[in-house]
Design a protein around this motif. Structure first.
Motif: not given
Length: 321
Positions: A82-108
């Motif tokens: 629902s946040l409809d982000a253009d981009l996700h940024i990850v710094v020192a976090f957990r391993m993300l499932p594809e459903v999360v990292w592939a969600m924004p239109r410009l990736g993660t």
């Protein structure tokens, strides 16, 4: 699209990540949401909940925070979508499932504290020092299916000085990494990004960076002075290299070693202790000795060796194992 219109969700937990988040906020990037770990129980009975540094930073800035137990939880995924982000940024976090990292239109993209493909894993800062590297760095890369293997966006090299430990190198990479994160966002916004695949290095030449546990933090006095000193530096100040002091009467004490330096000494059985009772403690290694500079006995304060010896007596019959 300007950076105030470009919607970013930031994901991270510790101080290393919070520094990048603050840097983005101070430079007017549009952080619309933050994802971090659930609050941790603290205190003797676990009755006090401790927020992560990233959560504290987000709340101070009035940014919505999501703290899922599971990253595949349907409610969390719905909130994130629902946040409809253009981009996700990850710094020192957990391993993300594809459903999360592939969600924004410009990736993660992720910030990693090494020069990938070397030192993939949870503890790249520690292992670079432990292995005696003289150079490391930070890398931004797009997330892919395998951990720390995605296409590289940008890298910055950083020297490792002889007096660096995990703490000082952490702080240097934290600052340089924050600048690299904002530069990477700028390149994505303006379409200047030119990625490259990670070099195909033979498995035998790759140096991994697995998580550090107590079991692999124990000092092996059969190594050389340089190897042990690098090991101590790579684990200082946290979680700290440790060893067991054995007395002739069979008593044992656990010590953490935070700082030492190699010294010339006659070869003796590794672990043999030589102490003048006032100023120094030296321990034999495979090729000489290490002079201990800062130590901590179990249940006591961390102290310079000379301060420790003011209230403690070590005989030359003691040895470290």
């Amino acid at each position: 699209m300007g950076k105030r219109d470009f919607k970013i969700v930031f994901m991270g937990t510790p101080d290393f990540a919070a520094f990048s988040l603050r840097h983005l906020l101070e430079h007017d990037y549009n952080i619309i949401g933050v994802v971090t770990m659930p609050d941790k129980p603290m205190g003797r009975h676990g009755s006090v909940l401790q927020s992560s540094p990233v959560k504290k930073t987000a709340l101070e800035a009035g940014i919505p925070v999501l703290q899922p137990e599971k990253l595949t939880n349907p409610l969390f995924l719905e909130q994130l979508r629902s946040l409809d982000a253009d981009l996700h940024i990850v710094v020192a976090f957990r391993m993300l499932p594809e459903v999360v990292w592939a969600m924004p239109r410009l990736g993660t993209f992720n910030l990693h504290a090494s020069l990938l493909p070397q030192y993939r894993g949870a503890a790249p800062i520690n292992w670079a020092i432990i292995n005696g590297e003289t150079e490391t760095g930070v890398t931004t890369f797009f997330l892919d299916h395998e951990i720390d293997t995605g296409d590289i966006i940008d890298q910055v090299k950083v020297p490792i000085n002889p007096d660096d430990n995990a703490g000082t190198l952490h702080d240097k990479l934290m600052e340089i990494g924050a600048e690299l994160v904002s530069r990477t966002v700028d390149d994505i916004i303006t379409g200047r990004v030119r990625t490259m695949s990670q070099p195909d290095i033979p498995l035998s030449e790759l140096r991994p960076a697995p998580k550090i546990f107590k079991e692999n933090s124990r000092i092996d006095w059969n190594m050389t002075s340089r190897q042990i000193n690098n090991f101590i530096r790579g684990l200082s100040p946290y979680p700290a290299a440790w060893t067991i002091l054995k007395n002739p009467d069979g008593r044992e004490r656990v010590f953490k070693i935070f700082e030492a330096e190699p010294v010339d000494a006659p070869l003796q059985k590794p672990g043999t202790v030589w102490c003048d009772g006032r100023r120094f403690i030296e321990v034999s290694t495979a090729d000489g000795a290490l002079r201990l500079l800062e130590i901590q006995a179990a249940g006591k304060k961390r102290l310079p060796v000379c301060a420790f010896l003011c209230g403690n007596d070590l005989t030359d019959c003691c040895y470290f194992e």
